[in-house]
Every structure is written in structure tokens, then in C-alpha cells.
Design an enzyme around this catalytic site. Sequence first.
Site, PDB file in Angstrom:
ATOM      1  CE  LYS A 159      13.984  -8.521  24.625  1.00 58.10           C
ATOM      2  NZ  LYS A 159      14.512  -7.226  24.156  1.00 58.10           N
ATOM      3  CB  SER A 216      18.292  -7.913  24.900  1.00 52.96           C
ATOM      4  OG  SER A 216      17.204  -7.008  24.668  1.00 52.96           O
ATOM      5  CB  SER A 262      17.153  -4.944  22.303  1.00 50.62           C
ATOM      6  OG  SER A 262      18.131  -4.737  23.289  1.00 50.62           O
TER       7      SER A 262
END
Length: 311
Positions: A52, A127, A151
Site C-alpha cells: 500500500k 483505503s 481500511s
Amino acid sequence: SALSLISERDGEIHAFVTLGAEEALAAARDIDARLARGEFVGPLAGVPVAIKDLLSTKGMRTTFGSRHYADHVPSEDDVAVERLRAAGAIIIGKTNTSEFGYGAVPHNALFATTRNPWDTRLSPGGSSAGSAAAIAAGMVPLALGSDGGGSIRVPGAFTGVVGFKPSWGRIPVYPGCRDPDMPGASGWESLEHIGPMARSVGDIRVAYHVMRGPDARDRHSIPSEPPQAKSVHRIAFSPDLGFAAVDADVLAVAKEAAEALADALGLTLEMASPPIGDVQQTFEALVALDTDRQGLLALRHSAQMGFGPEL
């Protein structure tokens, strides 16, 4: 194979924002050479992993989903990334996220919006959007996400992959939460969890065991193993924690899994609905306190450039 699949599929999914193809191939050749010499290469040797874009990767662009860090290249790895490399994993690229992770959305002002591989008209959530989409599309078998308010869990649910949010402190967080050289990007020290995402619980288990354990750079990190538990006879299962709305089909599947687990362990399962109440205001207060507000204001002032709507 992973690079080929990314080339073939990511044009419509937009899971990746930065690729390190040459570096990945060089790392793979090094692992082949070490294997040929009979050296130990680690439990994740040769596994391509996506990271990420909120987590630092040494020598590979890390933008935090923000125009303010569009060309930022870290000088060190996040602890979790460092441990993956030590286990033989190959860091293949960075995946899309909302700006600084402040929204459960798959977009920012820098990159194209990540789409759900099962139906590109739909969202993969956020996210950790790119990591979930990359796993669901079969482009990589393992990815890292981070979770301070859903997330990892939200995109895991939206894309049908296993998203694991470890207990707080199990996987050290550094430098992301407390690096003075990354104003605005630091923060969430009391909320952030780093965790693996994969297509099976078995894969999650291997990755988690590689990354867990204390590190002196994270004052909140804790030992790998919890204290010896006392004998347990009953467990409680709360489908809603006393406040959350839960889809009926999801509830049925989750309850069936909880019952199967209790039966397998010879335990009595009790349904629970603790009177926690609405936690939204508490969560918002924690986020506000953990946010590097001074850093965000300094960034906006120095660059004369604002942020996305999530901020």
C-alpha cells in the site's frame, strides 16, 4: 507471471500506482542464485508482494496518495516491508489509496480511481483499495494494507479477499506514524494497524508470522506471543457490537462460522450485544488528536496547494 498479469489487467482496474519491475526481476534472480548455492532464503522466497502506498519502501516512490508527495522516494523501508524482504518476498510495486488514508475510498488527486475486479462499475472500498483489488484480480498473491478505521476490512469485504487487521502493536509501525521528515503523512499512532491481505487464511498466517514481533523503533510494539491464557469454556460472539447495522446474509454466514469454530474447539457460544453506543464521535476525536494538523497546514502553506475532500 505477476508482471504479465499486471500488464494485462491493471489498465482497467488501476490497483497499482508505481511498479518496480526491474528491481523485482533482479531480486528474483538473486533468490534463484542463493537457492542454487543452497542458502536459506526465507519462508516467502520469490513471492511477489504489493505494498500500500502509505507504507515506506526504500528506493521506491511512496506518495501517500497526495500531490504533496508525488515524487517522494523513502530512504528506508517500513518495518513490515523490511521483514518481508528479509523473508525473501519480492516487492513488486505500490498500490492505490486515499490521500493519507483518510477516506474509505479508492481515489485521490494523483492517480486513476481503483475499480473492483469483479465488476469495474463498482468500488473496491478503501483505503487499502489497490492492495485488495490486486489480490482479487489475481495479480499478486499477497499485499500489505493498513487499517485505522476499516481500511483493510472494508476493501477485503468489498472484493472477497482475506483482509487481516492484527491486534494493535503486533506488527510494528515505523516510520509512518512518527517521522518528522514526513509532515502530514505521519500520525494515527494510536489507531494504525498494518496487516496482510491475501486469498486464503493460510497465506495470511505465513505473512503475519514473518512480520509480527517487537521493534525498538515502535514504542507501542509488543511481544509476538500473548501471555498464556487461562482455560476457556465459553466465548461470546457479537455480530453488531451493540450499534452496527449488519446485512442479514452477512450475519447468517458469520454466525455459522462462529458456531463451527466453537464446536471445533468444544466451547459454548453465547450471543452478545454490549451497550457500547454510537462510537462515531469517539472515533472522530481520536483521529483529530492523532492527525498531524501542523504538518498538514505547513504543507498547504508552503506548496500553496490543498488536499482532497476527505481531508
